[in-house]
Write an enzyme that holds these catalytic residues in place. Sequence first.
Site, PDB file in Angstrom:
ATOM      1  N   HIS A  47       6.733  -5.273  49.500  1.00 21.32           N
ATOM      2  CA  HIS A  47       5.769  -5.920  50.744  1.00 21.32           C
ATOM      3  C   HIS A  47       7.440  -6.231  51.294  1.00 21.32           C
ATOM      4  O   HIS A  47       6.679  -7.696  52.077  1.00 21.32           O
ATOM      5  CB  HIS A  47       5.334  -7.018  49.925  1.00 21.32           C
ATOM      6  CG  HIS A  47       4.294  -6.465  49.038  1.00 21.32           C
ATOM      7  ND1 HIS A  47       3.668  -6.520  48.812  1.00 21.32           N
ATOM      8  CD2 HIS A  47       4.954  -6.136  47.413  1.00 21.32           C
ATOM      9  CE1 HIS A  47       2.555  -6.293  47.791  1.00 21.32           C
ATOM     10  NE2 HIS A  47       3.451  -6.268  46.821  1.00 21.32           N
ATOM     11  N   GLU A  87      15.703   4.730  37.992  1.00 12.85           N
ATOM     12  CA  GLU A  87      15.379   6.810  38.379  1.00 12.85           C
ATOM     13  C   GLU A  87      16.200   8.355  39.045  1.00 12.85           C
ATOM     14  O   GLU A  87      16.503   9.111  38.684  1.00 12.85           O
ATOM     15  CB  GLU A  87      14.342   6.654  39.709  1.00 12.85           C
ATOM     16  CG  GLU A  87      12.829   6.914  39.493  1.00 12.85           C
ATOM     17  CD  GLU A  87      12.365   5.325  40.016  1.00 12.85           C
ATOM     18  OE1 GLU A  87      11.869   5.573  41.141  1.00 12.85           O
ATOM     19  OE2 GLU A  87      13.188   4.878  41.126  1.00 12.85           O
ATOM     20  N   ARG A  93       9.515   3.273  51.199  1.00  9.06           N
ATOM     21  CA  ARG A  93       7.972   3.718  51.354  1.00  9.06           C
ATOM     22  C   ARG A  93       6.820   2.217  51.177  1.00  9.06           C
ATOM     23  O   ARG A  93       7.168   1.499  50.368  1.00  9.06           O
ATOM     24  CB  ARG A  93       7.742   4.251  50.007  1.00  9.06           C
ATOM     25  CG  ARG A  93       8.729   5.781  50.177  1.00  9.06           C
ATOM     26  CD  ARG A  93       7.730   6.648  49.000  1.00  9.06           C
ATOM     27  NE  ARG A  93       8.688   8.200  48.632  1.00  9.06           N
ATOM     28  CZ  ARG A  93       9.606   8.103  48.579  1.00  9.06           C
ATOM     29  NH1 ARG A  93      10.339   7.285  47.513  1.00  9.06           N
ATOM     30  NH2 ARG A  93       9.643   9.404  48.292  1.00  9.06           N
ATOM     31  N   ASP A 153       7.145   0.376  43.495  1.00  8.81           N
ATOM     32  CA  ASP A 153       5.811   1.150  44.124  1.00  8.81           C
ATOM     33  C   ASP A 153       4.546   1.155  42.710  1.00  8.81           C
ATOM     34  O   ASP A 153       5.406   1.533  42.002  1.00  8.81           O
ATOM     35  CB  ASP A 153       5.910   1.778  44.973  1.00  8.81           C
ATOM     36  CG  ASP A 153       6.705   3.216  44.918  1.00  8.81           C
ATOM     37  OD1 ASP A 153       6.898   3.432  43.318  1.00  8.81           O
ATOM     38  OD2 ASP A 153       7.035   4.058  45.802  1.00  8.81           O
ATOM     39  N   TYR A 159      13.880  -0.543  50.584  1.00 10.54           N
ATOM     40  CA  TYR A 159      12.789   0.993  50.279  1.00 10.54           C
ATOM     41  C   TYR A 159      11.957   1.287  51.733  1.00 10.54           C
ATOM     42  O   TYR A 159      11.360  -0.055  52.245  1.00 10.54           O
ATOM     43  CB  TYR A 159      12.137   0.102  48.952  1.00 10.54           C
ATOM     44  CG  TYR A 159      11.566   1.432  48.300  1.00 10.54           C
ATOM     45  CD1 TYR A 159      12.045   2.022  48.118  1.00 10.54           C
ATOM     46  CD2 TYR A 159       9.607   1.173  48.117  1.00 10.54           C
ATOM     47  CE1 TYR A 159      11.512   2.895  46.619  1.00 10.54           C
ATOM     48  CE2 TYR A 159       9.327   2.633  47.511  1.00 10.54           C
ATOM     49  CZ  TYR A 159      10.117   3.118  46.607  1.00 10.54           C
ATOM     50  OH  TYR A 159       9.507   3.991  46.123  1.00 10.54           O
TER      51      TYR A 159
END
Length: 763
Positions: free
Chosen positions: A327, A9, A284, A83, A282
């Site tokens: 997770h 991204e 989030r 996600d 990560y």
Amino acid sequence: MAKNLVIVESPAKAKTIGSFLGSDYQIVSSFGHIRDLPKKGLGVDIKKNFTPTYEISPDKQKIAAELKKAASNKTVWLASDEDREGEAIAWHITAVLGIDPKKTKRIVFHEITKPAITRAIEQPRTIDMKLVDSQQARRILDRLVGYELSPILWKKVRTGLSAGRVQSVAVRLIVEREREIKGHSAESSYKIAAVFTVKDHELSAELLDKLADEKLAKKFLQDIADAQFTISKVEQKPGSRNPPPPFITSTLQQEASRRLGFSVRQTMTLAQRLYENGHITYMRTDSTSLSALAIDAASKHIKDQYGPKYLKARQYKTKSAGAQEAHEAIRPTHMGKTTAGADTSQKKLYELIWRRMIASQMAPAAIEKTEVVIDISSRQEDFVASGEVLVFDGFLKVYGGGKEDKILPPVSAGDSLKLKTAGALQTFSRPAARYSEASLVRKLEELGIGRPSTYAPTIGTIQDRGYIEKGDVQGQETDIKEFTLKDGKISQTAQKIILGADRNKLLATPLADIVTDFLMKYFHSILDYEFTARAEEEFDDVAEGKLKWQESLERFYKHFHPLVKKAQTADRAEAAQARQLGKDPKTGRIVVVRYGRFGPVLQLGEAGEDAPANAPKPVFAPLPEGIDMDNITLEQALPMFSLPRVVGKTKDGDEIIANVGRYGPYVQVGKLFVSIKGQDPLTISEAEAGKLIEERQETERKRVIAEYGKVKVLNGPYGPYVTDGKRNAKIPKKIKPQSVTEVKAKQILADAPKNPRRRFKKP
């Protein structure tokens, strides 16, 4: 030539991953979403089972073309975040590139490290369409709400407004809390405290319960003036404090606010940078679990740095039943790295994350609690003294900031005490606290509204839209009484305190009140906390394959659309909360307070269909400062129609005008506006206004070093600079600002970079 194309991204992420993979891999960025619903129009065919129409936005056309070119004759690896949003980005890229999502190589990783990237390449999967469908359901539902609800607000309240499924609920929380605070009636009571002497030591103690009024407080002090005091019980209890779990998104936002003063948006931006550069996992996530490798690495660091007695490895269970997204908890990728980040703010946040992770694997802190109960011979109540001693610091060695030790003197049951002094201090009950960004996140999480990825943008949106402001509340000065018993005599003193003061809290604007009331009347179920939380649960069900995303939308829309139709019949005056205050005795015209285009406004005379034929146009005026729509009276409103008011003239003969604007009261001379916040524009004198204007003019004169028409040499907050009204250019240190001629000023502007580096405020 590279045989593989890895699409991520962000450019920063691409750079970090590129350092791990060999020359066979080309790393490129999609710069976030490459396709989305169109900016204009609904973009969803409701009649065809909510079929969305996606398009490549104009600013992404070039990127899409470059990705197609780069993907030619290469194996494509989609490496967007793990996600639902990242899964949807990957899916949209396959559509743009013409790749079958069932055959594509999708790789996910929780951290940007070489081992993680290598494992991901070795274990590719295909796109998880259940996650994509869940993201689509959220995106389309939010579009339906915004597209159908916002135009109603434009017609009934004010153009340019927006409403959203989560943002409107967040605004409701803040509005209702503010109303609860305003409706709170502060009740007075008295806190009783005493200081005793025992065995050449002082011992402070309190009554556990406050006394209801002044009479009872004075009576208590009178009763204990000649009393005997004896220690009836000394109780010592061992205790412990366990470390908090490693961070999830919401707890990181809350702690960064509490400890570092960072806003939610700032925290997420900094965490994103740390993640993209491979420093943390990560960011989030709503899972507190940790990988076995992370626990082992933390355990080794703790044993090596602090010793075995500080280690207690543990795995945390995620409390939230609907926990999803990534997770694993937020943690450092390398436990031995105690500092990381490109700037001071990143380093502060990284250190907070590192300390929290290490502390989560450390031993509990051991404490010893002591409670001393003091019997009063003349009363049934007891004084109580409490103390706490830290016996073993445990995790507090790394993640401290707790209470200081309060050590009590050595005493025993049966010891007699001598009263040195006792006091009764008046206190007032407090309402629930206003929301800060961090406490709002905690409340949304508690209610099950939103998800880790939504908190920061939601709080940012409600501020950007003018519903909520972050600011301070001054509070009200109040007199309180204090009674002191010393040497058998009771004395009374008074002191002043500020009640209701708050700093850096989220405050509802009048616009938030108006819109919330309107939405609660016509869309109560949509703003219902449980209803909004159930929508999140349905998104989870879609992600788990338990529910089709179209079924979820169909269920919602059947309930929502009839409400939209009903709201279209609402009266605009009702939506603007127009209220008649009475009639102007001079003209006989009606005086109304209502919400106008730029906020609350007073109106003299009727308008629109209500106005009689040939009636003069209505006159408008601002509300007095500090008075809201609900409380203003006719007597307070009438003088405001005399504004703008001519106060007098300056020493130079220029007319001074006083008025109230969008940002408060001010005085004006020509094009110069000077705030008079705290003063009344109806009563400010010529001398007072003239002094304020002279002070501002002097400040402006000092600011201007030289003027050459549109080109000026000015003093600024970051030093002297040159401007032509459109561009600014800093004057080099070797040049004296006073020596800058017109020719030199224009040359400095011409030589200045076209895109100067932006300045960011340090937290």
